[in-house]
Design an enzyme around this catalytic site. Structure first.
Site, PDB file in Angstrom:
ATOM      1  N   GLU A 148      -3.578   7.634  -5.678  1.00 45.98           N
ATOM      2  CA  GLU A 148      -3.643   6.719  -6.978  1.00 45.98           C
ATOM      3  C   GLU A 148      -5.169   7.364  -7.826  1.00 45.98           C
ATOM      4  OE1 GLU A 148      -3.743   2.845  -6.395  1.00 45.98           O
ATOM      5  OE2 GLU A 148      -1.456   2.903  -5.313  1.00 45.98           O
TER       6      GLU A 148
ATOM      7  N   ARG B 183       0.980  -1.060  -0.120  1.00 45.20           N
ATOM      8  CA  ARG B 183      -0.237  -0.050  -0.055  1.00 45.20           C
ATOM      9  C   ARG B 183       0.765   1.160   0.180  1.00 45.20           C
ATOM     10  NH1 ARG B 183      -3.199  -2.641  -1.740  1.00 45.20           N
ATOM     11  NH2 ARG B 183      -5.367  -3.097  -1.293  1.00 45.20           N
TER      12      ARG B 183
ATOM     13  N   HIS C 288      -0.503   0.349 -10.328  1.00 44.56           N
ATOM     14  CA  HIS C 288      -1.102  -0.525  -9.494  1.00 44.56           C
ATOM     15  C   HIS C 288      -1.846  -1.848 -10.035  1.00 44.56           C
ATOM     16  CE1 HIS C 288      -3.242  -0.848  -5.463  1.00 44.56           C
ATOM     17  NE2 HIS C 288      -2.990  -1.959  -5.776  1.00 44.56           N
TER      18      HIS C 288
END
Length: 331
Positions: A275, A246, A294
């Site tokens: 993000e 994370r 991601h």
């Protein structure tokens, strides 16, 4: 639990594969509304009022949103991480939270190890060297990478993904593995192939000894901002930092400082504090950073498997059955 056959109202807040959406529609009344899209936000907000089940991912479900969903009984997240959900509020309301552990373990470990390879061997940088027409003679030492095999890997977090990463490192690349977690893992019982090959290590010692540090941590009060200026300062000069857990576990300004001062050789990042990564972020264009959008679990096979599990979790919960993967909410 009593089994229910009554049709319930479900709100799908991120698109599902057609076959999984069909599974829901056969048994329940389904609204599909993605709140990230301006044209669907109003429908999403309207459906909250009667929704008994939510399914989706990557959208903050906070206390204010939950207050608009008085009938809600279960949320099925198409993810392992649950940091987008107001856990205390869910617990207080007795709302079940399901997630998708297990099915993405190996794929995410593949992604993290690919970042280890890419940063160590400068894969993206050198591929661009060719693409941009700058490969006109044999490369010189200033473009050489560093070996991965035999290097010491430090892993922050040693759950399913951390252990899968350790298998790749120890069994495939002969890498000694140090790991840091809240408590030692009984490897003889849980992962016998790693017994004698991975050692539980205090954080400061791990940072000082590892050639490559890979974080695969969930986000919690304990892990938020864990890697800061002090921690990066403890790392071996020329070490590499990888984050596949994370983004908010890392103080990004401190990471940039360590890279710009030359203490760290490189960083490979699949996750960020914000993000998508803002265009103004220096991490996006930093020459020592390999940044991915991601993609830890982003393969056709794995994302479908996650959707299958999330759909099954939701259907089981709404039928009064115990779902396969329920997240333990705070007491």
């Amino acid at each position: 639990m009593a089994v229910s056959t009554q049709r319930k109202k479900i709100l799908v807040f991120r698109e599902l594969p057609p076959d999984q959406l069909a599974r829901l529609q056969v048994q329940h009344d389904v609204t599909v509304a993605n709140p990230r899209l301006a044209g669907q936000l109003r429908a999403f907000e309207a459906a909250l009022a009667t929704a008994e089940g939510l399914i989706g991912s990557s959208y903050p479900v906070d206390e204010a949103l939950l207050a608009r969903a008085p009938q809600l009984k279960v949320i099925s997240s198409v993810s392992v991480g649950v940091d987008n959900y107001a856990l205390d509020a869910l617990a207080a309301r007795g709302i079940m939270l399901c997630h998708t552990p297990g099915v993405l373990t190996e794929t995410t470990a593949d992604t993290v190890f690919s970042l280890i390879m890419a940063t160590s061997r400068r894969i993206v940088e050198l591929a661009n060297h060719v693409r941009e027409g700058r490969w006109t003679r044999n490369i010189c030492e200033d473009l050489f990478g560093t070996d991965v095999h035999g290097k010491t890997l430090g892993i922050l977090g040693f759950g399913r993904i951390g252990q899968a990463l350790a298998r790749r490192a120890t069994l495939g690349f002969g890498m000694p593995v140090l790991y840091h977690s809240r408590r030692p893992v009984d490897l003889a019982r849980q992962a016998p192939e790693l017994a004698g090959k991975a050692a539980h290590t205090p954080l400061d010692e791990l940072l000082a000894r590892a050639d490559i540090v890979a974080a695969v941590l969930p986000l919690s009060d304990e892990t938020r901002n864990l890697m800061g200026r002090r921690e990066f300062g403890l790392m071996k000069p020329g070490a590499i930092f990888i984050n596949g857990g994370r983004g908010a576990t890392v103080q990004e300004s401190a990471l940039l400082e360590a890279l710009e001062q030359g203490r760290l050789r490189a960083a490979g990042l699949d996750v960020f504090a914000t993000e998508p990564l803002p265009l103004t972020s220096r991490l996006r264009t930093h020459p020592k950073v390999t940044a991915l959008p991601h993609i830890g679990s982003a393969t056709v096979e794995t994302r479908h498997a996650m959707a299958v599990l999330a759909t099954s979790n939701l259907l089981q919960a709404l039928a009064g059955e115990l779902p396969e993967a329920v997240f333990d909410l705070p007491a």
